[in-house]
Design a protein around this motif. Structure first.
Motif, PDB file in Angstrom:
ATOM      1  N   ASN A 236       0.769  -1.201   0.285  1.00  0.00           N
ATOM      2  CA  ASN A 236       0.169   0.017  -0.023  1.00  0.00           C
ATOM      3  C   ASN A 236       0.765   1.491   0.066  1.00  0.00           C
ATOM      4  O   ASN A 236       0.587   2.262   0.566  1.00  0.00           O
ATOM      5  N   ASN A 237       2.101   1.191  -0.735  1.00  0.00           N
ATOM      6  CA  ASN A 237       2.804   2.413  -0.791  1.00  0.00           C
ATOM      7  C   ASN A 237       2.331   3.312  -1.935  1.00  0.00           C
ATOM      8  O   ASN A 237       2.533   2.769  -3.005  1.00  0.00           O
ATOM      9  N   ARG A 238       1.563   4.645  -1.708  1.00  0.00           N
ATOM     10  CA  ARG A 238       0.792   4.891  -3.089  1.00  0.00           C
ATOM     11  C   ARG A 238       0.742   6.379  -2.729  1.00  0.00           C
ATOM     12  O   ARG A 238      -0.100   7.073  -3.361  1.00  0.00           O
ATOM     13  N   GLY A 242       4.890   6.533  -5.293  1.00  0.00           N
ATOM     14  CA  GLY A 242       3.931   5.589  -5.024  1.00  0.00           C
ATOM     15  C   GLY A 242       4.663   4.268  -5.525  1.00  0.00           C
ATOM     16  O   GLY A 242       3.826   3.224  -6.285  1.00  0.00           O
ATOM     17  N   TYR A 243       5.615   3.901  -5.466  1.00  0.00           N
ATOM     18  CA  TYR A 243       6.507   2.722  -5.951  1.00  0.00           C
ATOM     19  C   TYR A 243       6.616   1.669  -4.412  1.00  0.00           C
ATOM     20  O   TYR A 243       6.884   2.101  -3.591  1.00  0.00           O
ATOM     21  N   ASN A 263       0.416  -1.435  -4.091  1.00  0.00           N
ATOM     22  CA  ASN A 263       0.959  -0.311  -4.320  1.00  0.00           C
ATOM     23  C   ASN A 263       0.378   0.542  -5.481  1.00  0.00           C
ATOM     24  O   ASN A 263      -0.218  -0.211  -6.427  1.00  0.00           O
ATOM     25  N   ARG A 264       0.868   1.760  -5.715  1.00  0.00           N
ATOM     26  CA  ARG A 264       0.361   2.408  -6.862  1.00  0.00           C
ATOM     27  C   ARG A 264       1.195   1.533  -7.810  1.00  0.00           C
ATOM     28  O   ARG A 264       0.601   1.253  -9.093  1.00  0.00           O
ATOM     29  N   ASN A 290      -1.450  -4.341  -7.624  1.00  0.00           N
ATOM     30  CA  ASN A 290      -0.984  -2.949  -7.720  1.00  0.00           C
ATOM     31  C   ASN A 290      -1.690  -2.290  -8.930  1.00  0.00           C
ATOM     32  O   ASN A 290      -2.249  -3.255  -9.774  1.00  0.00           O
ATOM     33  N   GLU A 291      -1.518  -1.109  -8.799  1.00  0.00           N
ATOM     34  CA  GLU A 291      -2.207  -0.498 -10.037  1.00  0.00           C
ATOM     35  C   GLU A 291      -1.495  -0.771 -11.338  1.00  0.00           C
ATOM     36  O   GLU A 291      -1.953  -1.225 -12.381  1.00  0.00           O
TER      37      GLU A 291
ATOM     38  N   ASN B 243     -11.433   4.416  -1.090  1.00  0.00           N
ATOM     39  CA  ASN B 243      -9.928   4.957  -0.862  1.00  0.00           C
ATOM     40  C   ASN B 243      -9.760   6.053  -0.300  1.00  0.00           C
ATOM     41  O   ASN B 243      -8.486   6.391  -0.039  1.00  0.00           O
ATOM     42  N   ASP B 247      -6.823   8.846  -6.318  1.00  0.00           N
ATOM     43  CA  ASP B 247      -5.444   8.490  -7.199  1.00  0.00           C
ATOM     44  C   ASP B 247      -5.378   7.238  -8.062  1.00  0.00           C
ATOM     45  O   ASP B 247      -4.626   7.468  -8.902  1.00  0.00           O
ATOM     46  N   VAL B 248      -6.265   6.415  -7.946  1.00  0.00           N
ATOM     47  CA  VAL B 248      -6.400   5.372  -8.844  1.00  0.00           C
ATOM     48  C   VAL B 248      -6.999   5.661 -10.290  1.00  0.00           C
ATOM     49  O   VAL B 248      -6.789   5.209 -11.430  1.00  0.00           O
TER      50      VAL B 248
END
Lengths: 468, 293
Positions: A236-238, A242-243, A263-264, A290-291, B243, B247-248
């Motif tokens: 959840n580093n975002r 956000g890595y 994470n992102r 992750n995204e 959320n 940001d998503v």
């Protein structure tokens, strides 16, 4: 709090510090009286002021000593090799950045700092040219400042051969390592900070079993070579970057058996490895939810990426900028990666797909050139675009990568992915109550109304077909 | 058949005297009609089956590790909801008044001691209850699957998804009802409903995407244009609820989060509410003015 005399060890000759407003000068007097190498058990209490230690002694607070800097300067300064401080709370450093006030600062090494709680300080534990030191089981809580004004929770500067383990840092800037080599970084927890672990020009280090969550970046390696990241949890580093893991211009990095979750961007690689004859190994990581699972700049090459599990990342792999990831190997010795969206098949039962994995999403292709379009993700319009691209192959973009031998079964990664799955009982209760309420409404409203005494229901005589 | 069995509005003024009472009576009638109509049962079953399917597929194989944030399950459900729920609500709304007008029962209904406003509101409330029940049943089975497979979505997040979905259904129902009021025939109304569905679900987003690419729209413009669409407002409301940040959704989402902060959920919800209130009021006014029935 006032403390009984009996609790003060007998070998303490000096008077206790139980009195309110005891000063750190009393600890200084204890140190003056002790020989080098002695262990001083500091009487319990709160000591106000600052303390500089210039003699190799062990200072043990047994968990009942607090040193309060009163919101000014650096609270505890270690100026001699061989100092150990243990079992105390250090709090209240200054907050102006110009002199970088810290809770505990060592200006020489080796020193040992363990079981210390550092709170309300700008920098937490700061080692400057303190090689061979040990920082263990400390808790660091930063000052309540906006992120841009915080200091680092733990910082090493020109301190080779140190061990940093089992520390718990929250609400600070980074746990950062500058120009420090041969470190052991294990089982630390960093959360709600900027970069969980941040390496700048720090080489030959083993980083294992750390948990880095809710930071802007989990682990960021910059210009640091020969680092192994193993069995860490990046969750959840975002933040702005956000890595989960970021690699920038690093040679000979091994990233293995890490759990990189939600994470992102799971793993970001920017021109790493950067030297001609070096390689990067990214294997057996569990990269999920992750995204973007793997994001790499197009210049990135010579990474061996194999036996990772890419599970349900919104976009499994992407190129940061125009180009693709084709200059990296996505299979080693005939074993590629597991991709949860792989649609091929395994014909001969060796758990390796017969068709290469080549992600080519038109939507994400469009996203790469027009990031604003991400607004339309998770919508039927996105599906419509993907459908169009499948129906009209000339619209399909070229694949971002080719994994020639994708795994069709989840590999055993050894990554720490276990998570508690509580809440299913509450979910069951929700399901039951939803069903119950709607059934109740249907039953109570759905039946025919009671008739008024004089009334009679009017029935339609003719049957008419209801148009659907 | 069932449509008419229900023309059992009380003529007894003692029991149904007030405005609210008339609306309630009409709503009950509409609710019962909806429950016994084929399309409604079909939609309820379809929604339930699809939510089970989505929950299963998104939780299958690899597990979910108890994530409570915005997960694959939520994303899958979101997609499904945006596709099915507007269709369901628009058609439910579109069929009602135009259908009665076509069959001639509307004259009969209006000959009862009820005002036209009461008829519109009664029909709206009844259908709204039926829709929400149908959605809740679908969500209940989905929640059961998620509970059984342990994970995917947190209870708070899931409850929020249900609430927002019901709000979206109410908005689309209001639009459908308006279409029903302005159409003379049920087929026309349903056709218009399908057209609106197509525009809301696909055409507006695809058009805006094309516009973003062609005209290089700025983030604030993209955001402003996007939230006019109740479906986009719905999607953002769900994501921001789960959320606490958009940001998503990339740069546009980040812009929205930064510029509006804690006002953002209210903004998005008010878009959905406006899409309910405006068509409904418009429908009431038009229905009252209409000379012929």
């Amino acid at each position: 709090m006032r403390v009984a005399r009996a609790m003060i060890p007998i070998f303490m000759l000096t008077m206790c510090a139980g009195a309110l407003g005891a000063s750190t000068e009393e600890i200084a007097r204890l140190i003056d009286a002790a020989d080098a190498g002695a262990t001083i058990v500091v009487p319990p209490g709160v000591y106000e002021g600052h303390l500089s230690i210039k003699k190799a002694v062990t200072l043990d607070g047994d968990g009942r000593v607090t040193i309060d800097g009163g919101g000014e300067g650096t609270v505890l300064t270690l100026l001699a090799p061989g100092i150990t401080i243990r079992g105390m709370t250090v709090r209240g450093s200054g907050s102006g950045v110009e002199r970088e006030p810290a809770g505990v600062r060592a200006e020489t090494g080796p020193v040992v700092i363990e079981d210390v709680r550092v709170e309300d300080t700008l920098f937490g534990i700061d080692l400057r040219e303190a090689p061979g030191s040990v920082i263990r089981r400390n808790v660091v809580r930063g000052k309540h400042l906006e992120p841009g004004r915080r200091g680092d929770g733990i910082r090493l500067w020109w301190s080779h051969g140190c061990t940093v383990e089992e520390n718990d840092v929250a609400g600070s800037r980074d746990m950062v390592f500058w120009y420090s080599e041969d470190l052991t970084i294990a089982r630390n927890t960093v959360r709600d900070s900027r970069y969980g672990l941040h390496f700048m020009y720090s080489h030959n280090t083993h980083v294992s079993e750390n948990v880095l969550s809710n930071n802007s970046v989990g682990v960021y390696l910059m210009y640091s070579n020969s680092i192994t990241l193993e069995r860490n949890r990046l969750l959840n580093n975002r933040g702005a970057s956000g890595y989960g893991v970021g690699l920038k211009d690093c040679d000979d990095i091994v990233v293995t058996s890490n759990a990189i979750l939600a994470n992102r961007v799971g793993l970001y690689v920017d021109n790493s490895p950067s030297s001609a004859d070096s390689t990067g190994v990214i294997s057996r990581n569990y990269i999920a939810f992750n995204e973007t699972g793997l994001l790499a700049t197009p210049i990135t090459h010579a990474n061996a990426i194999s036996e990772n599990a890419f599970v349900e990342n919104e976009e499994q792999a992407a190129s940061h900028g125009r180009g693709d990831l084709s200059r990296n190997d996505f299979a080693v010795n005939g074993r590629g990666n597991f991709w949860s969206d792989y649609a091929g098949f395994d014909g001969d039962g060796d758990a390796i797909g017969e068709v290469a994995y080549e992600p080519r999403s038109l939507f994400f292709h469009l996203l790469a050139s027009e990031p604003n379009l991400r607004l339309f993700i998770h919508s039927p319009a996105q599906q419509a675009i993907e459908f169009t691209a499948r129906a009209l192959p000339e619209l399909q973009p070229t694949p971002i990568l080719t994994d020639p031998s994708p795994l069709t079964a989840l590999p055993i990664t050894g990554a720490p992915i276990e998570m508690s799955s509580h809440g299913s009982r509450a979910m069951g209760a929700l399901a039951a109550s939803l069903a119950g309420v709607s059934a109740l409404v249907v039953l109570s409203l759905g039946r025919a109304p009671r008739l008024a005494p004089a009334g009679r229901p009017i029935r339609a005589t003719g049957k008419q077909e209801a148009s659907a | 058949m069932s449509m008419l069995s229900s023309v059992s509005i009380k003529t007894n003024r003692r029991s149904y005297s007030g405005f609210g009472a008339s609306v309630a009576a009409l709503a009950r009638r509409e609710f019962r009609d909806a429950l016994s109509s084929r399309w409604f049962i079909l939609f309820t079953i379809a929604f339930a089956v699809l939510t089970i399917g989505v929950s299963f597929v998104s939780l299958s194989g690899v597990g979910s590790h108890g994530f409570s944030g915005f997960s694959k399950t939520s994303a899958g459900l979101l997609n499904l909801i945006m596709l099915i729920v507007p269709l369901m609500a628009l058609i439910a709304g579109a069929g009602t008044i135009a259908g009665e007008r076509e069959r001639g029962t509307l004259v009969y209904l209006l000959s009862q001691p009820v005002s036209r406003t009461e008829v519109v509101l009664g029909k709206y409330v009844g259908l709204a209850c039926a829709l929400c029940c149908s959605l809740c049943l679908g969500f209940a089975v989905s929640a059961a699957v998620i509970a059984w497979r342990a994970g995917g979505v947190g209870v708070a997040a899931f409850s929020l998804l249900i609430a927002t979905t019901c709000a979206l259904a109410l908005a689309m129902l209001a639009v459908g009802l308006l279409l029903s009021i302005i159409s003379r025939r049920a087929n026309v109304a349903v056709g218009l409903g399908l057209f609106v569905w197509l525009v809301a679900v696909f055409a507006s987003d695809l058009g805006l995407m094309a516009g973003t690419v062609l005209f290089r729209l700025r983030v604030q413009d993209v955001f402003a244009l996007a939230i006019v669409n109740p479906l986009q407002a719905f999607k953002m409301a769900v994501i921001v609820g789960m959320n606490a940040s958009l940001d998503v959704l990339g740069p546009v989402g980040a812009y929205a989060t930064q510029s509006f902060g804690s006002a953002l959920p209210w903004m998005l919800w008010s878009v959905i509410v406006l899409w309910t209130v405006i068509p409904l009021s418009l429908g009431v006014v038009l229905f009252a003015r209409k000379g012929s029935i």
